[in-house]
Scaffold this active site. Structure first.
Site, PDB file in Angstrom:
ATOM      1  N   CYS A 117       0.819  -1.227   0.000  1.00  0.00           N
ATOM      2  CA  CYS A 117       0.000   0.000   0.000  1.00  0.00           C
ATOM      3  C   CYS A 117       0.845   1.266   0.000  1.00  0.00           C
ATOM      4  CB  CYS A 117      -0.945   0.007   1.193  1.00  0.00           C
ATOM      5  SG  CYS A 117      -1.987  -1.447   1.266  1.00  0.00           S
ATOM      6  N   HIS A 241      -3.210   7.023   2.974  1.00  0.00           N
ATOM      7  CA  HIS A 241      -3.645   5.725   2.434  1.00  0.00           C
ATOM      8  C   HIS A 241      -5.057   5.443   2.937  1.00  0.00           C
ATOM      9  CE1 HIS A 241      -4.023   1.644   1.320  1.00  0.00           C
ATOM     10  NE2 HIS A 241      -3.768   1.138   2.503  1.00  0.00           N
ATOM     11  N   ASN A 271     -10.304  -0.267   0.238  1.00  0.00           N
ATOM     12  CA  ASN A 271      -8.847  -0.181   0.273  1.00  0.00           C
ATOM     13  C   ASN A 271      -8.301  -0.724  -1.053  1.00  0.00           C
ATOM     14  OD1 ASN A 271      -6.111  -0.579   0.666  1.00  0.00           O
ATOM     15  ND2 ASN A 271      -6.333  -1.415   2.734  1.00  0.00           N
TER      16      ASN A 271
HETATM   17  O1  UT7 Z   1      -3.881  -1.401   3.604  1.00  0.00           O
HETATM   18  C1  UT7 Z   1      -3.358  -2.403   4.367  1.00  0.00           C
HETATM   19  C2  UT7 Z   1      -3.444  -2.089   5.787  1.00  0.00           C
HETATM   20  N1  UT7 Z   1      -4.604  -2.694   6.402  1.00  0.00           N
HETATM   21  C3  UT7 Z   1      -5.286  -1.993   7.289  1.00  0.00           C
HETATM   22  O2  UT7 Z   1      -5.032  -0.844   7.504  1.00  0.00           O
HETATM   23  C4  UT7 Z   1      -6.337  -2.677   8.111  1.00  0.00           C
HETATM   24  C5  UT7 Z   1      -6.131  -2.324   9.555  1.00  0.00           C
HETATM   25  N2  UT7 Z   1      -7.125  -2.939  10.407  1.00  0.00           N
HETATM   26  C6  UT7 Z   1      -8.412  -2.551  10.409  1.00  0.00           C
HETATM   27  O3  UT7 Z   1      -8.815  -1.676   9.668  1.00  0.00           O
HETATM   28  C7  UT7 Z   1      -9.328  -3.190  11.415  1.00  0.00           C
HETATM   29  O4  UT7 Z   1      -8.564  -3.937  12.351  1.00  0.00           O
HETATM   30  C8  UT7 Z   1     -10.398  -4.113  10.779  1.00  0.00           C
HETATM   31  C9  UT7 Z   1     -11.413  -3.245  10.021  1.00  0.00           C
HETATM   32  C10 UT7 Z   1      -9.741  -5.093   9.825  1.00  0.00           C
HETATM   33  C11 UT7 Z   1     -11.144  -4.878  11.860  1.00  0.00           C
HETATM   34  O5  UT7 Z   1     -11.708  -3.958  12.779  1.00  0.00           O
HETATM   35  P1  UT7 Z   1     -11.525  -4.177  14.350  1.00  0.00           P
HETATM   36  O6  UT7 Z   1     -12.249  -3.120  15.007  1.00  0.00           O
HETATM   37  O7  UT7 Z   1     -10.040  -4.263  14.598  1.00  0.00           O
HETATM   38  O8  UT7 Z   1     -12.252  -5.535  14.574  1.00  0.00           O
HETATM   39  P2  UT7 Z   1     -11.689  -6.920  15.113  1.00  0.00           P
HETATM   40  O9  UT7 Z   1     -10.826  -7.566  14.085  1.00  0.00           O
HETATM   41  O10 UT7 Z   1     -11.151  -6.737  16.473  1.00  0.00           O
HETATM   42  O11 UT7 Z   1     -13.025  -7.724  15.232  1.00  0.00           O
HETATM   43  C12 UT7 Z   1     -14.042  -7.329  16.145  1.00  0.00           C
HETATM   44  C13 UT7 Z   1     -15.196  -8.290  15.991  1.00  0.00           C
HETATM   45  C14 UT7 Z   1     -14.762  -9.752  16.050  1.00  0.00           C
HETATM   46  O12 UT7 Z   1     -15.762 -10.486  16.707  1.00  0.00           O
HETATM   47  P3  UT7 Z   1     -15.600 -10.891  18.251  1.00  0.00           P
HETATM   48  O13 UT7 Z   1     -14.334 -11.704  18.313  1.00  0.00           O
HETATM   49  O14 UT7 Z   1     -15.514  -9.598  18.995  1.00  0.00           O
HETATM   50  O15 UT7 Z   1     -16.829 -11.666  18.523  1.00  0.00           O
HETATM   51  C15 UT7 Z   1     -14.715 -10.151  14.602  1.00  0.00           C
HETATM   52  O16 UT7 Z   1     -14.922 -11.515  14.421  1.00  0.00           O
HETATM   53  O17 UT7 Z   1     -15.813  -8.103  14.714  1.00  0.00           O
HETATM   54  C16 UT7 Z   1     -15.865  -9.361  14.036  1.00  0.00           C
HETATM   55  N3  UT7 Z   1     -15.730  -9.102  12.619  1.00  0.00           N
HETATM   56  C17 UT7 Z   1     -16.794  -8.808  11.841  1.00  0.00           C
HETATM   57  N4  UT7 Z   1     -18.093  -8.691  12.119  1.00  0.00           N
HETATM   58  C18 UT7 Z   1     -18.909  -8.351  11.100  1.00  0.00           C
HETATM   59  C19 UT7 Z   1     -14.610  -9.077  11.851  1.00  0.00           C
HETATM   60  N5  UT7 Z   1     -14.944  -8.788  10.597  1.00  0.00           N
HETATM   61  C20 UT7 Z   1     -16.273  -8.607  10.553  1.00  0.00           C
HETATM   62  C21 UT7 Z   1     -17.187  -8.283   9.534  1.00  0.00           C
HETATM   63  N6  UT7 Z   1     -18.488  -8.169   9.861  1.00  0.00           N
HETATM   64  N7  UT7 Z   1     -16.807  -8.041   8.263  1.00  0.00           N
END
Ligand code: UT7
Length: 316
Positions: A117, A241, A271
């Site tokens: 990225c 980004h 993204n």
């Molecule tokens: O360009 C490359 C660089 N990449 C990035 O910049 C991505 C950086 N990371 C992020 O943007 C975020 O970490 C994410 C958007 C990927 C995830 O958001 P988060 O707030 O960190 O969520 P999480 O991974 O901690 O997940 C929270 C909850 C989990 O459930 P539990 O364990 O709390 O029950 C996940 O299983 O949300 C769940 N979850 C979803 N729920 C609904 C994860 N993905 C989804 C989804 N829909 N698509």
């Protein structure tokens, strides 16, 4: 190209820009219908409402590059070098730059850069260096088809990524040119946080990437600004980004710049990796948000982990 060190210049100016997005939009509602996710979760956690999917990296890159050449009033024969930033090349080899070169009828050196990225800013800085070494006109493209390396059944990544391309024409100019300061960085010990094996899908430790992304965006921006002899208060437009609105909000807060000064296309593109910064830049310029003399700060981060910042004085 006029030859190595043929005609030394001292800087570059962006004289044209272009963007390309696939026609097909995938909305959050469509993802909600087939994955265990919701429009509300995606919007609140990422800021993304839809992403564009389709085409090849070469096609999207060529479309954006053609627009940039037209905007710069530049003929294919006048281009001395093509650099394509991508981590989703169409083939293992040759470089996607070879496809773009042929499609556009260029007759110059052409190569790919993979810094995920951060790739577009890496390519911009590399292109500027090559310009100083004698390439009078450099075409720089950021293009990715992330949908090809994303498991469309995995809700943790399928909601995030999209496809697209953006391009700029860099022309050598006398004087300092537009690039006032830059910072490129990489920490390969963190490469496991975000990776895709050859032929495989993107795997990401989202939370850890998030935390580190905010930190490196702030540190890299400050380094590039310091090298330019400027501070965050001088920045008229921030082009971050486009990965997650919450990352951009947190970085803006820590940098001390109002969110209103950030270019944002994430809600409609998702993204797009190396394409995201030139897409956001092109959108902001086309919307009349950048005036001659404005300070524009580009800042990216991504797999590697890599990060990259560039400070430009627009239109000089
Ligand atoms: O360009 C490359 C660089 N990449 C990035 O910049 C991505 C950086 N990371 C992020 O943007 C975020 O970490 C994410 C958007 C990927 C995830 O958001 P988060 O707030 O960190 O969520 P999480 O991974 O901690 O997940 C929270 C909850 C989990 O459930 P539990 O364990 O709390 O029950 C996940 O299983 O949300 C769940 N979850 C979803 N729920 C609904 C994860 N993905 C989804 C989804 N829909 N698509």
């Amino acid at each position: 190209m006029s030859g190595p060190l043929g005609r030394l210049s001292t800087g570059v100016a962006v004289t044209g820009w272009g963007v390309a997005l696939p026609d097909t939009a995938v909305t959050n509602a469509e993802l909600e219908a087939r994955l265990d996710t919701s429009d509300r979760w995606i919007t609140e956690r990422t800021g993304i409402r839809e992403r564009r999917i389709g085409g090849t990296t070469g096609q999207l890159a060529a479309a954006a590059a053609r627009q940039a050449l037209t905007a710069a009033d530049a003929t294919p024969a006048s281009v001395d070098l093509l650099v394509v930033a991508t981590s989703t090349p169409d083939q293992q080899l040759p470089a996607t730059a070879s496809t773009v070169q042929h499609t556009l009828g260029l007759r110059c050196g052409a190569f790919d850069v993979n810094a995920a990225c951060s790739g577009f800013v890496y390519a911009l800085v590399a292109g500027t260096g090559m310009s100083m070494a004698g390439a009078r006109r450099v075409l720089v493209v950021g293009a990715d088809v992330m949908s090809r390396v994303t498991d469309q059944d995995d809700r943790s990544t399928a909601v995030l990524f999209g496809d697209g391309a953006g391009a700029v024409v860099l022309d050598a100019v006398e004087g300092p040119g537009q690039l006032l300061g830059w910072d490129l960085g990489s920490d390969g010990s963190l490469r496991h946080l975000l990776q895709a094996d050859i032929g495989g899908y993107v795997q990401m430790e989202g939370k850890e990437v998030f935390r580190r992304a905010v930190r490196v965006m702030v540190e890299s921006s400050e380094m590039a600004l310091q090298r330019a002899g400027l501070t965050i208060d001088d920045v008229d437009l921030l082009v971050p980004h486009q990965a997650n609105t919450r990352i951009i909000t947190a970085a803006c807060e820590r940098l001390g710049i109002p969110m209103e000064r950030a270019a944002m296309v994430l809600h409609r593109t998702g993204n797009t990796s190396a394409a995201s910064i030139p897409l956001a830049l092109g959108d902001a310029v086309d919307a009349g948000r950048v005036a001659k003399g404005d300070i524009v700060l580009l800042v990216g981060f991504g797999a590697g982990m890599t990060w990259a910042s560039a400070v430009l004085r627009w239109g000089q």
